[in-house]
Design an enzyme around this catalytic site. Structure first.
Site, short mmCIF file in Angstrom:
data_model
loop_
_atom_site.label_atom_id
_atom_site.label_comp_id
_atom_site.label_asym_id
_atom_site.label_seq_id
_atom_site.Cartn_x
_atom_site.Cartn_y
_atom_site.Cartn_z
N LYS A 53 61.43 -8.76 38.32
CA LYS A 53 60.90 -7.66 37.49
C LYS A 53 62.02 -7.01 36.68
O LYS A 53 61.84 -6.67 35.51
CB LYS A 53 60.20 -6.61 38.38
CG LYS A 53 58.83 -7.11 38.85
CD LYS A 53 58.23 -6.30 39.98
CE LYS A 53 56.96 -7.00 40.48
NZ LYS A 53 56.38 -6.41 41.68
N GLN A 97 57.32 -1.58 45.53
CA GLN A 97 57.10 -2.98 45.88
C GLN A 97 56.43 -3.07 47.26
O GLN A 97 56.95 -2.55 48.24
CB GLN A 97 58.45 -3.73 45.90
CG GLN A 97 58.33 -5.22 46.16
CD GLN A 97 57.56 -5.95 45.06
OE1 GLN A 97 57.81 -5.76 43.87
NE2 GLN A 97 56.61 -6.79 45.45
N ASP A 120 51.09 -0.33 38.24
CA ASP A 120 50.40 -1.35 39.06
C ASP A 120 48.90 -1.07 39.10
O ASP A 120 48.12 -1.92 39.52
CB ASP A 120 50.94 -1.31 40.50
CG ASP A 120 51.97 -2.40 40.77
OD1 ASP A 120 52.02 -3.38 40.00
OD2 ASP A 120 52.72 -2.26 41.76
#
Ligand code: NDP
Length: 283
Positions: A53, A97, A120
């Site tokens: 990422k 994460q 997200d």
């Protein structure tokens, strides 16, 4: 039957080139999108995801900020960090994460992220917005699948779409996006009866199960579009999907490979959501 390979790697590269241009235009106005990535603990797979990422961000000119916290981080510390990032104007997107260590309450942590920075799209506010079709962000994997299908010129409207898997990050949001695109959607899971027959009725079959090569030719209708979300690690360090590609490619009209299908699209959509958040905050 000749099948079309839905090449997510190529499309993601094209999208990244376009996003680089957009980031340059923002830079001309003194604006730089920023993504904060929080990783808690030492999970090797999470470390690989976070590194990729950060690399993706650098490639298109997004600033990334990594916060690597130890395994035994207290919940209050993590929540405090999220509070600070919510206030930080350099940060447009915040990503925690997953998975996080078991002593931390995942739902509580996600709820703490400012929904306008929740790139997200896991915060219940954004889940609700997706449900009513008013979403600013959609979760990256299903959003990437929609882009891949659109780019291939595959029409969704009126099609029978079967989604195998009902997770909050893939199956459920996939279902909503397909519904908003006017597909007739069936969602299957581990308790579904007659799974083969249901899958065989699909014009578009999306496998998000987490079981290597589970979808064989017996599950697929001639001419179906087959999307393989699965990432299953093999003992030799390789990767397989949820679809038995060798069997299914001869039946499908279009199919995603693993790797090089849905995975790169997921990564590209995170960048896209971050730029979108930046535009929402700073334009
Ligand atoms: P989850 O484990 O959260 O969900 C799996 C789903 O599959 C569940 O709904 C489960 O049903 C269903 N399932 C399991 N076994 C069966 C079965 N025998 N028959 C029918 N349904 C079954 O996984 P995720 O949704 O997070 O991920 C799915 C896969 O996609 C994984 O391989 C993951 O690594 C991959 N992935 C890939 C991404 C990418 O970018 N390419 C991104 C995210 C995930 P039930 O609810 O009843 O348990």
């Amino acid at each position: 039957m000749a099948y079309k390979l839905l090449n997510g790697k190529d499309l993601a590269a094209r999208m990244k080139a376009e996003m680089s241009e957009e980031v340059k235009r923002l830079a001309d106005n003194g604006i730089t999108p920023g993504l904060a990535v929080i990783i808690v603990g030492n999970d090797p797979a999470s470390r690989i995801y976070v590194n990729s990422k950060k690399r993706d961000c650098a490639e298109v000119g997004i600033r990334s900020f990594e916060y690597a916290l130890p395994e035994d981080t207290k919940e209050e510390e993590l929540l405090g960090l999220i509070d600070a990032l919510n206030q930080d104007e350099a940060v447009d997107g915040i990503l925690v994460q997953l998975p996080i260590p078991g002593h931390l309450d995942e739902a509580k942590v996600i709820r703490r992220i400012d929904p306008s920075k929740d790139v997200d799209a896991f915060h219940p506010f954004n889940v609700g917005e997706l449900m009513i079709g008013k979403h600013a962000f959609a979760p990256c994997t299903p959003a990437g699948i929609m882009e891949l299908i659109k780019d291939a010129g595959i029409s969704v409207e009126g099609k029978n779409c079967v989604v195998v898997g009902r997770s909050n990050i893939v199956g459920k949001p996939m279902t909503m996006l397909m519904l908003h695109a006017n597909a007739t959607v069936t969602v299957c899971h581990s308790r579904t009866q007659n799974l083969k027959e249901i899958c065989k009725s699909a014009d578009i079959l999306i496998a998000a199960i987490g079981k290597s090569k589970f979808i064989t030719s017996e599950y697929v209708k001639e001419g179906a579009v087959v999307i393989d979300v699965g990432i299953n690690r093999t003992p030799d360090g390789g990767m397989t999907g949820d679809v038995d590609f060798e069997q299914v490619c001869d039946i499908a009209s279009a199919i995603t490979p693993v790797p090089g299908g849905v995975g790169p699209m997921t990564r590209a959509m995170l960048l896209k959501n971050t730029i979108k958040a930046c535009n929402m905050h700073k334009s």
